[in-house]
Motif scaffolding. Structure first.
Motif, PDB file in Angstrom:
ATOM      1  N   ALA A  57      28.645 -20.905 -29.137  1.00  0.00           N
ATOM      2  CA  ALA A  57      28.204 -22.209 -29.642  1.00  0.00           C
ATOM      3  C   ALA A  57      28.596 -22.452 -31.086  1.00  0.00           C
ATOM      4  O   ALA A  57      27.936 -23.222 -31.783  1.00  0.00           O
ATOM      5  CB  ALA A  57      26.687 -22.318 -29.484  1.00  0.00           C
ATOM      6  N   GLY A  58      29.651 -21.829 -31.545  1.00  0.00           N
ATOM      7  CA  GLY A  58      30.103 -22.066 -32.901  1.00  0.00           C
ATOM      8  C   GLY A  58      29.145 -21.496 -33.926  1.00  0.00           C
ATOM      9  O   GLY A  58      28.538 -20.447 -33.724  1.00  0.00           O
ATOM     10  N   ARG A  59      28.991 -22.188 -35.026  1.00  0.00           N
ATOM     11  CA  ARG A  59      28.144 -21.706 -36.121  1.00  0.00           C
ATOM     12  C   ARG A  59      26.686 -22.079 -35.894  1.00  0.00           C
ATOM     13  O   ARG A  59      26.352 -23.230 -35.639  1.00  0.00           O
ATOM     14  CB  ARG A  59      28.625 -22.271 -37.449  1.00  0.00           C
ATOM     15  N   LEU A  60      25.808 -21.083 -36.014  1.00  0.00           N
ATOM     16  CA  LEU A  60      24.364 -21.283 -35.956  1.00  0.00           C
ATOM     17  C   LEU A  60      23.799 -21.116 -37.360  1.00  0.00           C
ATOM     18  O   LEU A  60      24.244 -20.267 -38.121  1.00  0.00           O
ATOM     19  CB  LEU A  60      23.700 -20.263 -35.022  1.00  0.00           C
ATOM     20  N   VAL A  61      22.809 -21.942 -37.672  1.00  0.00           N
ATOM     21  CA  VAL A  61      22.230 -21.930 -39.015  1.00  0.00           C
ATOM     22  C   VAL A  61      20.718 -21.805 -38.892  1.00  0.00           C
ATOM     23  O   VAL A  61      20.084 -22.514 -38.106  1.00  0.00           O
ATOM     24  CB  VAL A  61      22.596 -23.207 -39.794  1.00  0.00           C
TER      25      VAL A  61
ATOM     26  N   HIS B 193      15.153 -18.306 -37.624  1.00  0.00           N
ATOM     27  CA  HIS B 193      14.070 -19.285 -37.544  1.00  0.00           C
ATOM     28  C   HIS B 193      14.623 -20.633 -38.018  1.00  0.00           C
ATOM     29  O   HIS B 193      15.818 -20.800 -38.195  1.00  0.00           O
ATOM     30  CB  HIS B 193      12.913 -18.871 -38.461  1.00  0.00           C
ATOM     31  N   GLY B 194      13.711 -21.590 -38.221  1.00  0.00           N
ATOM     32  CA  GLY B 194      14.199 -22.772 -38.892  1.00  0.00           C
ATOM     33  C   GLY B 194      13.646 -24.134 -38.495  1.00  0.00           C
ATOM     34  O   GLY B 194      13.309 -24.897 -39.360  1.00  0.00           O
ATOM     35  N   PRO B 195      13.591 -24.528 -37.244  1.00  0.00           N
ATOM     36  CA  PRO B 195      14.013 -23.832 -36.037  1.00  0.00           C
ATOM     37  C   PRO B 195      15.533 -23.859 -35.871  1.00  0.00           C
ATOM     38  O   PRO B 195      16.190 -24.818 -36.296  1.00  0.00           O
ATOM     39  CB  PRO B 195      13.340 -24.619 -34.911  1.00  0.00           C
ATOM     40  N   VAL B 196      16.079 -22.830 -35.277  1.00  0.00           N
ATOM     41  CA  VAL B 196      17.530 -22.698 -35.220  1.00  0.00           C
ATOM     42  C   VAL B 196      18.190 -23.860 -34.490  1.00  0.00           C
ATOM     43  O   VAL B 196      19.267 -24.323 -34.881  1.00  0.00           O
ATOM     44  CB  VAL B 196      17.920 -21.348 -34.584  1.00  0.00           C
ATOM     45  N   LEU B 197      17.573 -24.399 -33.441  1.00  0.00           N
ATOM     46  CA  LEU B 197      18.233 -25.449 -32.660  1.00  0.00           C
ATOM     47  C   LEU B 197      18.308 -26.767 -33.410  1.00  0.00           C
ATOM     48  O   LEU B 197      19.163 -27.598 -33.117  1.00  0.00           O
ATOM     49  CB  LEU B 197      17.519 -25.654 -31.318  1.00  0.00           C
ATOM     50  N   ALA B 198      17.433 -26.966 -34.395  1.00  0.00           N
ATOM     51  CA  ALA B 198      17.468 -28.221 -35.155  1.00  0.00           C
ATOM     52  C   ALA B 198      18.731 -28.341 -35.985  1.00  0.00           C
ATOM     53  O   ALA B 198      19.208 -29.451 -36.246  1.00  0.00           O
ATOM     54  CB  ALA B 198      16.238 -28.318 -36.055  1.00  0.00           C
ATOM     55  N   LYS B 199      19.282 -27.216 -36.401  1.00  0.00           N
ATOM     56  CA  LYS B 199      20.511 -27.229 -37.209  1.00  0.00           C
ATOM     57  C   LYS B 199      21.695 -26.651 -36.444  1.00  0.00           C
ATOM     58  O   LYS B 199      22.747 -26.419 -37.033  1.00  0.00           O
ATOM     59  CB  LYS B 199      20.272 -26.455 -38.510  1.00  0.00           C
ATOM     60  N   SER B 200      21.500 -26.411 -35.149  1.00  0.00           N
ATOM     61  CA  SER B 200      22.563 -25.829 -34.316  1.00  0.00           C
ATOM     62  C   SER B 200      22.612 -26.561 -32.982  1.00  0.00           C
ATOM     63  O   SER B 200      22.316 -25.995 -31.923  1.00  0.00           O
ATOM     64  CB  SER B 200      22.298 -24.331 -34.105  1.00  0.00           C
ATOM     65  N   PRO B 201      22.977 -27.861 -32.994  1.00  0.00           N
ATOM     66  CA  PRO B 201      22.899 -28.660 -31.769  1.00  0.00           C
ATOM     67  C   PRO B 201      23.821 -28.174 -30.658  1.00  0.00           C
ATOM     68  O   PRO B 201      23.533 -28.378 -29.482  1.00  0.00           O
ATOM     69  CB  PRO B 201      23.271 -30.069 -32.234  1.00  0.00           C
TER      70      PRO B 201
ATOM     71  N   ASP C 145      22.681 -27.623 -26.657  1.00  0.00           N
ATOM     72  CA  ASP C 145      23.347 -28.138 -25.456  1.00  0.00           C
ATOM     73  C   ASP C 145      23.910 -27.011 -24.596  1.00  0.00           C
ATOM     74  O   ASP C 145      23.982 -27.136 -23.364  1.00  0.00           O
ATOM     75  CB  ASP C 145      24.450 -29.118 -25.847  1.00  0.00           C
ATOM     76  N   ASP C 146      24.312 -25.909 -25.215  1.00  0.00           N
ATOM     77  CA  ASP C 146      24.784 -24.759 -24.438  1.00  0.00           C
ATOM     78  C   ASP C 146      23.662 -24.220 -23.552  1.00  0.00           C
ATOM     79  O   ASP C 146      23.891 -23.891 -22.382  1.00  0.00           O
ATOM     80  CB  ASP C 146      25.293 -23.671 -25.380  1.00  0.00           C
ATOM     81  N   LEU C 147      22.445 -24.153 -24.081  1.00  0.00           N
ATOM     82  CA  LEU C 147      21.312 -23.690 -23.280  1.00  0.00           C
ATOM     83  C   LEU C 147      21.049 -24.641 -22.112  1.00  0.00           C
ATOM     84  O   LEU C 147      20.773 -24.200 -20.985  1.00  0.00           O
ATOM     85  CB  LEU C 147      20.065 -23.571 -24.148  1.00  0.00           C
ATOM     86  N   LEU C 148      21.127 -25.953 -22.375  1.00  0.00           N
ATOM     87  CA  LEU C 148      20.904 -26.927 -21.300  1.00  0.00           C
ATOM     88  C   LEU C 148      21.973 -26.813 -20.220  1.00  0.00           C
ATOM     89  O   LEU C 148      21.670 -26.860 -19.023  1.00  0.00           O
ATOM     90  CB  LEU C 148      20.882 -28.338 -21.883  1.00  0.00           C
ATOM     91  N   ARG C 149      23.215 -26.653 -20.640  1.00  0.00           N
ATOM     92  CA  ARG C 149      24.300 -26.517 -19.651  1.00  0.00           C
ATOM     93  C   ARG C 149      24.108 -25.264 -18.804  1.00  0.00           C
ATOM     94  O   ARG C 149      24.354 -25.275 -17.593  1.00  0.00           O
ATOM     95  CB  ARG C 149      25.653 -26.469 -20.360  1.00  0.00           C
ATOM     96  N   ARG C 150      23.703 -24.178 -19.437  1.00  0.00           N
ATOM     97  CA  ARG C 150      23.456 -22.944 -18.681  1.00  0.00           C
ATOM     98  C   ARG C 150      22.377 -23.169 -17.615  1.00  0.00           C
ATOM     99  O   ARG C 150      22.502 -22.697 -16.478  1.00  0.00           O
ATOM    100  CB  ARG C 150      23.011 -21.825 -19.633  1.00  0.00           C
ATOM    101  N   ALA C 151      21.318 -23.882 -17.999  1.00  0.00           N
ATOM    102  CA  ALA C 151      20.232 -24.136 -17.056  1.00  0.00           C
ATOM    103  C   ALA C 151      20.701 -25.013 -15.898  1.00  0.00           C
ATOM    104  O   ALA C 151      20.376 -24.755 -14.731  1.00  0.00           O
ATOM    105  CB  ALA C 151      19.054 -24.785 -17.779  1.00  0.00           C
TER     106      ALA C 151
END
Length: 238
Positions: free
Chosen positions: A139-143, A190-198, A202-208
């Protein structure tokens, strides 16, 4: 379209540094696309839904992890079966550690994990703290933001989620951050990570959806704001 079931594990105890935001991000990204979603909180003693599509767990204070320790361990067989069946999991910090084989405290006490991920964590007196970014093949860069005293080592059956250049990641030594096995992802962000790593959201949604046999493409979303937030976080001093 299939209604995705998001399970939020221990929302009261394991919600430090905004980890509940990961649940909110996934729910909102589905709602923006007009896709149906159900969020089910699971606390101590509650059953895990058999129709779980994505399971999310956060980090917590040491006392909070102690509160849920026995309950989490009692779910080991079901969690392993769910992972084997391809259920998508995002585990942050403390939940990431408990999905491993064990956590050895700084005093030498061995706390059993559930063995979903091939990782072992050892406690230490120093904390690894600061803004962090991680480059991942998925998923590229995670922040996000790391704050943990456990040092995690990957076994042969777990790959690193990504590589960290500025942060200290799993253990401050080998440049790895997080772990991934099939559809199970663990991270210290933390962060939450998904808020800055869209892209990861979407990768998690596609997997599901892939697991459910749904092949429709996700409609694009304007992610200018979360991408700007990620850029700002990356530029901040640790």
């Amino acid at each position: 379209m299939k209604t995705l079931t998001l399970v939020h594990l221990y929302p009261r105890e394991m919600n430090i540094y905004g980890d509940t935001g990961n649940v909110l991000v996934l729910r909102r990204r589905l709602q923006w696309r007009g896709l149906p979603v159900t969020v089910t909180p699971v606390s101590v003693g509650d059953p895990l839904p058999h129709d779980t599509d994505i399971l999310l767990g956060g980090g917590g204070q040491d006392a909070a992890q102690g509160e849920i320790g026995a309950d989490f361990a009692g779910r080991g067989a079901q969690l392993r079966a769910m992972a084997d069946d391809g259920v998508v999991m995002l585990a942050i910090c403390g939940t990431f550690q408990m999905l491993g084989h064990e956590f050895v405290t700084h005093e030498g006490r061995h706390l059993a994990g559930v063995g979903v991920l091939d990782v072992v964590t050892h406690g230490q007196p120093e904390r690894l703290i600061g803004n962090n970014w991680v480059d991942t093949p998925q998923a590229g860069r995670l922040v996000g933001y790391e704050n943990h005293s456990g040092l995690t080592t990957l076994g042969p059956d777990a790959a690193a989620l990504g590589r960290t250049q500025t942060g200290r990641g799993n253990n401050g030594k080998d440049g790895t951050e997080g772990a991934v096995r099939d559809n199970v992802l663990g991270t210290y962000l933390h962060g939450p990570v998904l808020a800055k790593s869209p892209r990861l959201a979407d990768d998690l949604l596609r997997r599901a959806y892939d697991r459910a046999g749904v092949t429709s493409e996700l409609e694009p979303i304007d992610d200018a704001l979360p991408e700007l937030a990620a850029k700002v976080a990356v530029g901040r001093p640790r």
